[in-house]
Motif scaffolding. Sequence first.
Motif, PDB file in Angstrom:
ATOM      1  N   VAL A   1      -5.516   9.288  -1.188  1.00  0.00           N
ATOM      2  CA  VAL A   1      -5.869   8.134  -2.009  1.00  0.00           C
ATOM      3  C   VAL A   1      -4.939   6.990  -1.637  1.00  0.00           C
ATOM      4  O   VAL A   1      -3.732   7.052  -1.878  1.00  0.00           O
ATOM      5  CB  VAL A   1      -5.754   8.453  -3.510  1.00  0.00           C
ATOM      6  CG1 VAL A   1      -6.151   7.238  -4.346  1.00  0.00           C
ATOM      7  CG2 VAL A   1      -6.616   9.658  -3.872  1.00  0.00           C
ATOM      8  N   GLU A   2      -5.515   5.968  -1.008  1.00  0.00           N
ATOM      9  CA  GLU A   2      -4.738   4.787  -0.622  1.00  0.00           C
ATOM     10  C   GLU A   2      -4.817   3.764  -1.751  1.00  0.00           C
ATOM     11  O   GLU A   2      -5.907   3.388  -2.179  1.00  0.00           O
ATOM     12  CB  GLU A   2      -5.278   4.195   0.678  1.00  0.00           C
ATOM     13  CG  GLU A   2      -5.192   5.159   1.858  1.00  0.00           C
ATOM     14  CD  GLU A   2      -5.753   4.539   3.123  1.00  0.00           C
ATOM     15  OE1 GLU A   2      -5.844   3.299   3.196  1.00  0.00           O
ATOM     16  OE2 GLU A   2      -6.118   5.300   4.035  1.00  0.00           O
ATOM     17  N   ILE A   3      -3.661   3.328  -2.215  1.00  0.00           N
ATOM     18  CA  ILE A   3      -3.565   2.472  -3.391  1.00  0.00           C
ATOM     19  C   ILE A   3      -2.818   1.199  -3.023  1.00  0.00           C
ATOM     20  O   ILE A   3      -1.793   1.245  -2.349  1.00  0.00           O
ATOM     21  CB  ILE A   3      -2.827   3.200  -4.533  1.00  0.00           C
ATOM     22  CG1 ILE A   3      -3.627   4.424  -4.988  1.00  0.00           C
ATOM     23  CG2 ILE A   3      -2.535   2.260  -5.699  1.00  0.00           C
ATOM     24  CD1 ILE A   3      -2.832   5.352  -5.872  1.00  0.00           C
ATOM     25  N   SER A   4      -3.336   0.050  -3.477  1.00  0.00           N
ATOM     26  CA  SER A   4      -2.601  -1.194  -3.294  1.00  0.00           C
ATOM     27  C   SER A   4      -2.158  -1.725  -4.646  1.00  0.00           C
ATOM     28  O   SER A   4      -2.896  -1.637  -5.638  1.00  0.00           O
ATOM     29  CB  SER A   4      -3.442  -2.251  -2.575  1.00  0.00           C
ATOM     30  OG  SER A   4      -4.436  -2.783  -3.407  1.00  0.00           O
TER      31      SER A   4
ATOM     32  N   LEU B   1      -5.204   8.635 -11.492  1.00  0.00           N
ATOM     33  CA  LEU B   1      -5.453   7.301 -12.037  1.00  0.00           C
ATOM     34  C   LEU B   1      -4.955   7.202 -13.479  1.00  0.00           C
ATOM     35  O   LEU B   1      -4.423   6.163 -13.890  1.00  0.00           O
ATOM     36  CB  LEU B   1      -6.946   6.972 -11.961  1.00  0.00           C
ATOM     37  CG  LEU B   1      -7.542   6.914 -10.549  1.00  0.00           C
ATOM     38  CD1 LEU B   1      -9.013   6.546 -10.608  1.00  0.00           C
ATOM     39  CD2 LEU B   1      -6.776   5.929  -9.676  1.00  0.00           C
TER      40      LEU B   1
ATOM     41  N   TRP C   1       0.840  -1.206   0.000  1.00  0.00           N
ATOM     42  CA  TRP C   1       0.000   0.000   0.000  1.00  0.00           C
ATOM     43  C   TRP C   1       0.874   1.255   0.000  1.00  0.00           C
ATOM     44  O   TRP C   1       1.955   1.281   0.565  1.00  0.00           O
ATOM     45  CB  TRP C   1      -0.895   0.017   1.238  1.00  0.00           C
ATOM     46  CG  TRP C   1      -2.028  -0.954   1.160  1.00  0.00           C
ATOM     47  CD1 TRP C   1      -2.009  -2.277   1.516  1.00  0.00           C
ATOM     48  CD2 TRP C   1      -3.349  -0.688   0.700  1.00  0.00           C
ATOM     49  NE1 TRP C   1      -3.236  -2.846   1.300  1.00  0.00           N
ATOM     50  CE2 TRP C   1      -4.078  -1.894   0.801  1.00  0.00           C
ATOM     51  CE3 TRP C   1      -3.986   0.449   0.206  1.00  0.00           C
ATOM     52  CZ2 TRP C   1      -5.416  -1.994   0.429  1.00  0.00           C
ATOM     53  CZ3 TRP C   1      -5.320   0.353  -0.163  1.00  0.00           C
ATOM     54  CH2 TRP C   1      -6.024  -0.856  -0.057  1.00  0.00           C
TER      55      TRP C   1
ATOM     56  N   THR D   1       0.085   5.799  -0.022  1.00  0.00           N
ATOM     57  CA  THR D   1      -0.917   6.853   0.052  1.00  0.00           C
ATOM     58  C   THR D   1      -0.434   8.064  -0.725  1.00  0.00           C
ATOM     59  O   THR D   1       0.693   8.526  -0.532  1.00  0.00           O
ATOM     60  CB  THR D   1      -1.185   7.256   1.516  1.00  0.00           C
ATOM     61  OG1 THR D   1      -1.658   6.113   2.231  1.00  0.00           O
ATOM     62  CG2 THR D   1      -2.222   8.365   1.588  1.00  0.00           C
TER      63      THR D   1
ATOM     64  N   ASP E   1      -6.416  -2.356  -5.528  1.00  0.00           N
ATOM     65  CA  ASP E   1      -7.495  -1.823  -4.695  1.00  0.00           C
ATOM     66  C   ASP E   1      -7.247  -0.338  -4.510  1.00  0.00           C
ATOM     67  O   ASP E   1      -6.125   0.157  -4.720  1.00  0.00           O
ATOM     68  CB  ASP E   1      -7.551  -2.529  -3.344  1.00  0.00           C
ATOM     69  CG  ASP E   1      -8.898  -2.353  -2.643  1.00  0.00           C
ATOM     70  OD1 ASP E   1      -9.774  -1.666  -3.200  1.00  0.00           O
ATOM     71  OD2 ASP E   1      -9.058  -2.909  -1.547  1.00  0.00           O
ATOM     72  N   LEU E   2      -8.305   0.380  -4.120  1.00  0.00           N
ATOM     73  CA  LEU E   2      -8.201   1.828  -3.923  1.00  0.00           C
ATOM     74  C   LEU E   2      -9.188   2.253  -2.846  1.00  0.00           C
ATOM     75  O   LEU E   2     -10.331   1.788  -2.821  1.00  0.00           O
ATOM     76  CB  LEU E   2      -8.489   2.559  -5.240  1.00  0.00           C
ATOM     77  CG  LEU E   2      -8.430   4.100  -5.218  1.00  0.00           C
ATOM     78  CD1 LEU E   2      -7.916   4.615  -6.558  1.00  0.00           C
ATOM     79  CD2 LEU E   2      -9.819   4.695  -4.952  1.00  0.00           C
ATOM     80  N   ARG E   3      -8.735   3.130  -1.945  1.00  0.00           N
ATOM     81  CA  ARG E   3      -9.609   3.707  -0.918  1.00  0.00           C
ATOM     82  C   ARG E   3      -9.376   5.211  -0.882  1.00  0.00           C
ATOM     83  O   ARG E   3      -8.259   5.677  -1.141  1.00  0.00           O
ATOM     84  CB  ARG E   3      -9.319   3.102   0.458  1.00  0.00           C
ATOM     85  CG  ARG E   3      -9.618   1.621   0.569  1.00  0.00           C
ATOM     86  CD  ARG E   3      -9.672   1.173   2.018  1.00  0.00           C
ATOM     87  NE  ARG E   3      -8.390   1.276   2.674  1.00  0.00           N
ATOM     88  CZ  ARG E   3      -7.638   0.230   3.012  1.00  0.00           C
ATOM     89  NH1 ARG E   3      -8.033  -0.988   2.717  1.00  0.00           N
ATOM     90  NH2 ARG E   3      -6.491   0.407   3.651  1.00  0.00           N
TER      91      ARG E   3
ATOM     92  N   LEU F   1      -3.720  -1.280 -10.591  1.00  0.00           N
ATOM     93  CA  LEU F   1      -4.245  -1.088  -9.244  1.00  0.00           C
ATOM     94  C   LEU F   1      -4.974  -2.343  -8.795  1.00  0.00           C
ATOM     95  O   LEU F   1      -5.815  -2.873  -9.518  1.00  0.00           O
ATOM     96  CB  LEU F   1      -5.216   0.090  -9.199  1.00  0.00           C
ATOM     97  CG  LEU F   1      -4.657   1.486  -9.470  1.00  0.00           C
ATOM     98  CD1 LEU F   1      -5.742   2.514  -9.220  1.00  0.00           C
ATOM     99  CD2 LEU F   1      -3.457   1.764  -8.592  1.00  0.00           C
TER     100      LEU F   1
END
Length: 366
Positions: free
Chosen positions: A341-344, A315, A299, A301, A327-329, A325
């Motif tokens: 924006v939290e990105i995995s 994006l 992850w 951020t 996942d994204l939160r 990507l």
Amino acid sequence: MASTHLAGPVVVIGTGLLGASIGLGLEHRGVPVFLEDTSPTNQAVAVDIGAGRPVSELEADSGAQPQLVVVAAPPDVTAHVVERSLARWPRAVVVDIASVKASILAELRERGVELSRYVGTHPMAGREKSGPVAARGELFTSMPWVVCAHADASDDAVRLAKALGTDLGAIVTEFDADEHDEAVALVSHLPQVMSSLLASRLQGTDLRLLSLAGNGLRDTTRIAASDPGLWVQILGANADKLVQHLYGVREDVERLIGTLEAPTAPGARLDLAQLMSEGNAGQARIPGKHGGPPQAYAWLTVLVDDRPGQIAKLLTEIGEIGVNLEDLRLDHSSGRNVGMVEISVLPSKHDELVAELEERGWRVLQ
């Protein structure tokens, strides 16, 4: 237009979120759908959004019979509506989409209903919003669609029940009714209860304290916004399965309370670590992306100015970099006009993505 396994017509009884979404999905694929609801308003809205036409138009053709009837009624009246539908359309297969299965099948047998044309199904999809205005034709795409065949069901009835899920883009799987109810008690009903219990603790809380809430609280209470009326029926119908899991939760909570009442006692810290580790082990068993085996992701951020177009730009640039990507939160920094924006991503891509984003001027936290 996509090819389908159903020819139709399909009658959908109940035009709430799921019923209207089924109508939208089938109509989009060229399958004719006819709608009925005890609420004239819900039915009219579902017709207006393109989920189908009123069932009266089908019945105006005296020789017309639906191929399939989908009962999308509340669980406490599902058996009654299924029985009525089997009698009303004697050549149609009837399925229901209620979230409990064993109690409905048992009630139909108690009523003496001939069940060769009936199959219980359950699409594992939904939203916190309800009603036809929240319907989406793609709601079931890549989501599990459980078919609970029983000993009395004909091969044709089971085939059409599976075809419905397939035509809506779902992933069809088979369980028996008891196995289904055991599974949803753990993976659906228990999370709902735990989320609601946690959210109930927030009542009357000083808003100043809640201003510190982050994604952890939001994530764990998201489904607490679900419809209470529907959940009263679901929990009551599957109480015997759910309560077994709640007994286990009660034991764990009592264990935790006992440890925290004496947090410096010998063995207390070890017990707390073990409890958290047990949670780690359970969480790691949840299937990963596309239902595959669990996989660890890395992850990062990215701080994003809270103004139009910034997330889309981020994006787009990640796509240009060539990193996928997983996942994204999205969260917001308290007191600052900044989004987080939290990105995995796959661990092997983490350092590359961080370096590329920083080179492009993004503020990255690791």
